[in-house]
Design a protein around this motif. Structure first.
Motif, PDB file in Angstrom:
ATOM      1  N   GLU A  54       0.817  -1.215   0.000  1.00 10.32           N
ATOM      2  CA  GLU A  54       0.000   0.000   0.000  1.00 10.32           C
ATOM      3  C   GLU A  54       0.857   1.274   0.000  1.00 10.32           C
ATOM      4  O   GLU A  54       0.336   2.371   0.219  1.00 10.32           O
ATOM      5  N   SER A  55       2.135   1.135  -0.223  1.00  7.70           N
ATOM      6  CA  SER A  55       3.022   2.308  -0.284  1.00  7.70           C
ATOM      7  C   SER A  55       2.576   3.234  -1.409  1.00  7.70           C
ATOM      8  O   SER A  55       1.973   2.809  -2.402  1.00  7.70           O
ATOM      9  N   TRP A  56       2.894   4.496  -1.276  1.00 10.94           N
ATOM     10  CA  TRP A  56       2.500   5.466  -2.297  1.00 10.94           C
ATOM     11  C   TRP A  56       3.497   6.615  -2.375  1.00 10.94           C
ATOM     12  O   TRP A  56       4.278   6.856  -1.448  1.00 10.94           O
ATOM     13  N   ILE A  57       3.461   7.308  -3.492  1.00 12.61           N
ATOM     14  CA  ILE A  57       4.236   8.537  -3.700  1.00 12.61           C
ATOM     15  C   ILE A  57       3.278   9.594  -4.209  1.00 12.61           C
ATOM     16  O   ILE A  57       2.444   9.323  -5.083  1.00 12.61           O
ATOM     17  N   ALA A  58       3.401  10.811  -3.674  1.00 13.30           N
ATOM     18  CA  ALA A  58       2.532  11.905  -4.103  1.00 13.30           C
ATOM     19  C   ALA A  58       3.358  13.146  -4.393  1.00 13.30           C
ATOM     20  O   ALA A  58       4.330  13.431  -3.690  1.00 13.30           O
ATOM     21  N   ILE A  59       2.974  13.862  -5.420  1.00 10.47           N
ATOM     22  CA  ILE A  59       3.551  15.169  -5.732  1.00 10.47           C
ATOM     23  C   ILE A  59       2.431  16.181  -5.566  1.00 10.47           C
ATOM     24  O   ILE A  59       1.437  16.149  -6.294  1.00 10.47           O
ATOM     25  N   VAL A  60       2.594  17.054  -4.593  1.00 11.63           N
ATOM     26  CA  VAL A  60       1.545  17.992  -4.196  1.00 11.63           C
ATOM     27  C   VAL A  60       2.012  19.406  -4.501  1.00 11.63           C
ATOM     28  O   VAL A  60       3.122  19.789  -4.119  1.00 11.63           O
TER      29      VAL A  60
END
Length: 497
Positions: A54-60
């Motif tokens: 369930e790992s994730w990467i986000a660019i906000v």
């Protein structure tokens, strides 16, 4: 009338091919940061969260955001032709970056956005769904966990969140308790931070700077030219005419290792090391495209030219002329500019070689006496060798007192066994690892050696004033001027007075 057939690419086949553009995680993230900057963001937050499968990467970002129509077009593969004129501040080119960069890292791409006048909209590319249905079905339903992510990362302000889920190429274990897999994941976060600090160093410094963070920490800008260092040399600064416009080219010779602290030397070497970081640095709208390359101009990377770095600034509409690729990592000089670029490269390479040779010469710079170095470089036929300088005060005093014999034999043995190949190998592997003279040596040890030198020079009949002058130009004591004066005052006080 021309007859034809419409042959549409199979979505289930093409979507997997779009994952194979050769992005590393850090270059993929940089491509998305380009979009944030183009959207006039002042803050870009990159988040990487480990949770096993369930790992994730986000660019906000806090940019202008998109409404439903613009988001749909942004999610279309090939949304804008590279031939379409772009705004001067646009960092995109092919209309592929958001999709290809994201697909290279994840199987589920979610983009959520809001503008000052429109509420939250979202679109999702689920690659498994595309393969299952055999068509380019862009999902419009926002899942509850993704909406919760928007609320956590952004809130109700204008801007965009690009969310990567199902990181099949980054997660090496589905178990969130796997410490080794977690360490690997956050090592990627460190790599991303270093890469962004290099690519966007001109955006996070100076007037109009923006903030880029990775996991809550501001990235550290990496200036490849050490412009703030007092011994960095600007060799050329000119503008080359090309197709009715001017291309800015500024070349630098960085300080020799002897002028840098170990920390400065390691930092300036960048992620690939000094020898690999030499050459041209190609920028497009201040965004670094190529970091250290001789652009196929016929030059080799050599140790003596490792101080040579050249900044070249391109406007965005010259992408095609410079053959910039989808990943924005390769550029090739147009043929019309090759002669001028070669001329500039030759000048800065020669200056780099001169700096190296100047710092490496033994007993060839002006001084107040004949004794400066402990070693001499000599030529034996076609070979270069190194000899102990027998005119050095300590060496001369030792040989005189011993009458030659065993001491002379020992000196000759040292000369014939200087481990030059090993020194070269170690320097190539890690140029910043070699200790400078008396580095990390206690001051009392330096003081003791210096005292012996002063006494030997005094016994040889050298005046106090001349001793001070010679020591201040004699390596390594030239790096300890206060200690030189202290010892000379103590040992030769009356004579110096």
């Amino acid at each position: 009338m021309t007859s034809y057939e419409v042959v549409e690419p199979r979505a289930e086949s093409l979507v997997e091919s779009l994952r194979a553009f050769g992005y590393a995680t850090e270059t993929a993230v940089a491509d998305l940061v380009d979009n944030s900057i183009t959207a006039k963001a002042t803050t870009v937050d990159v988040r990487l969260r480990w949770a096993g499968n369930e790992s994730w990467i986000a660019i906000v970002d806090d940019g202008l955001g998109m409404d439903g129509g613009r988001l749909r077009e942004a999610m279309r593969p090939g949304t804008t032709s590279p031939l379409t004129p772009r705004n001067a501040s646009d960092l995109g080119r092919f209309g592929l970056g958001l999709k290809t960069a994201s697909f290279s890292q994840c199987r589920r791409l979610v983009v959520m956005s809001a503008t000052a006048t429109s509420s939250l909209v979202a679109r999702t590319w689920d690659l498994d769904h595309v393969i299952r249905v055999g068509g380019w079905q862009l999902l419009t339903t926002l899942m509850s966990e993704d909406r919760a992510m928007w609320d956590e990362l952004h809130g109700d302000q204008p801007g965009t969140v690009v969310l990567w889920r199902q990181l099949d190429r980054l997660v090496v274990s589905p178990d969130p308790q796997n410490e080794q897999a977690e360490t690997h994941f956050y090592t990627i976060a460190d790599r991303v931070a270093r890469h962004l600090g290099m690519i966007f160093h001109r955006y996070v410094t100076g007037p109009g700077k923006i903030t880029i963070r990775v996991n809550g920490r501001n990235i550290a800008p990496w200036d490849p030219f050490l412009e703030s260092h007092e011994t960095t040399q600007v060799v050329t600064d000119e503008s080359l005419p090309y197709r009715g416009e001017l291309i800015s080219v500024k070349s630098f010779v960085l300080p020799h290792v002897s002028r840098l602290t170990s920390e400065e030397h390691t930092a300036a070497g960048g992620r690939r090391g000094w020898a690999s970081q030499q050459g041209f640095y190609v920028y497009r709208n201040r965004r670094l495209i190529v970091s250290g390359s001789w652009l196929g101009l016929g030059f080799r990377r050599e140790e003596l030219t490792s101080l040579a770095r050249i900044r070249l600034d391109l406007p965005s509409h010259m992408d095609s002329d410079w053959q910039i690729d989808v990943r924005k990592s390769v550029a090739r000089a147009p043929g019309a500019l090759v002669p001028e670029l070669r001329r500039i490269a030759e000048v800065v390479r020669l200056r780099s070689e001169n700096v190296y040779r100047h710092r490496g010469k033994v007993l060839q710079r002006a001084s107040q006496g004949d004794v400066v170095q402990a070693w001499l470089q000599v030529v034996r036929g076609t070979k270069i060798a190194y000899q102990v300088n027998r005119q050095h005060p300590l060496v001369a005093a030792l040989l005189t007192a011993a009458g030659g014999g065993e001491v002379e034999a020992m000196v000759r043995l040292l000369e014939e066994t200087v481990p030059v190949p090993l020194i070269i190998l170690n320097h190539a592997d890690g140029p910043g690892r070699q200790a400078a003279p008396f580095e990390e040596t206690a001051p009392d040890t330096v003081r003791s050696v210096l005292t012996d030198v002063v006494r030997a020079m005094s016994r040889a009949g050298t005046s106090g004033k001349e001793i001070v002058g010679r020591l201040l130009t004699m390596e390594p004591f030239s790096d300890f001027p206060d200690l030189v004066r202290e010892v000379c005052t103590r040992e030769l006080g009356q004579e110096m007075a």
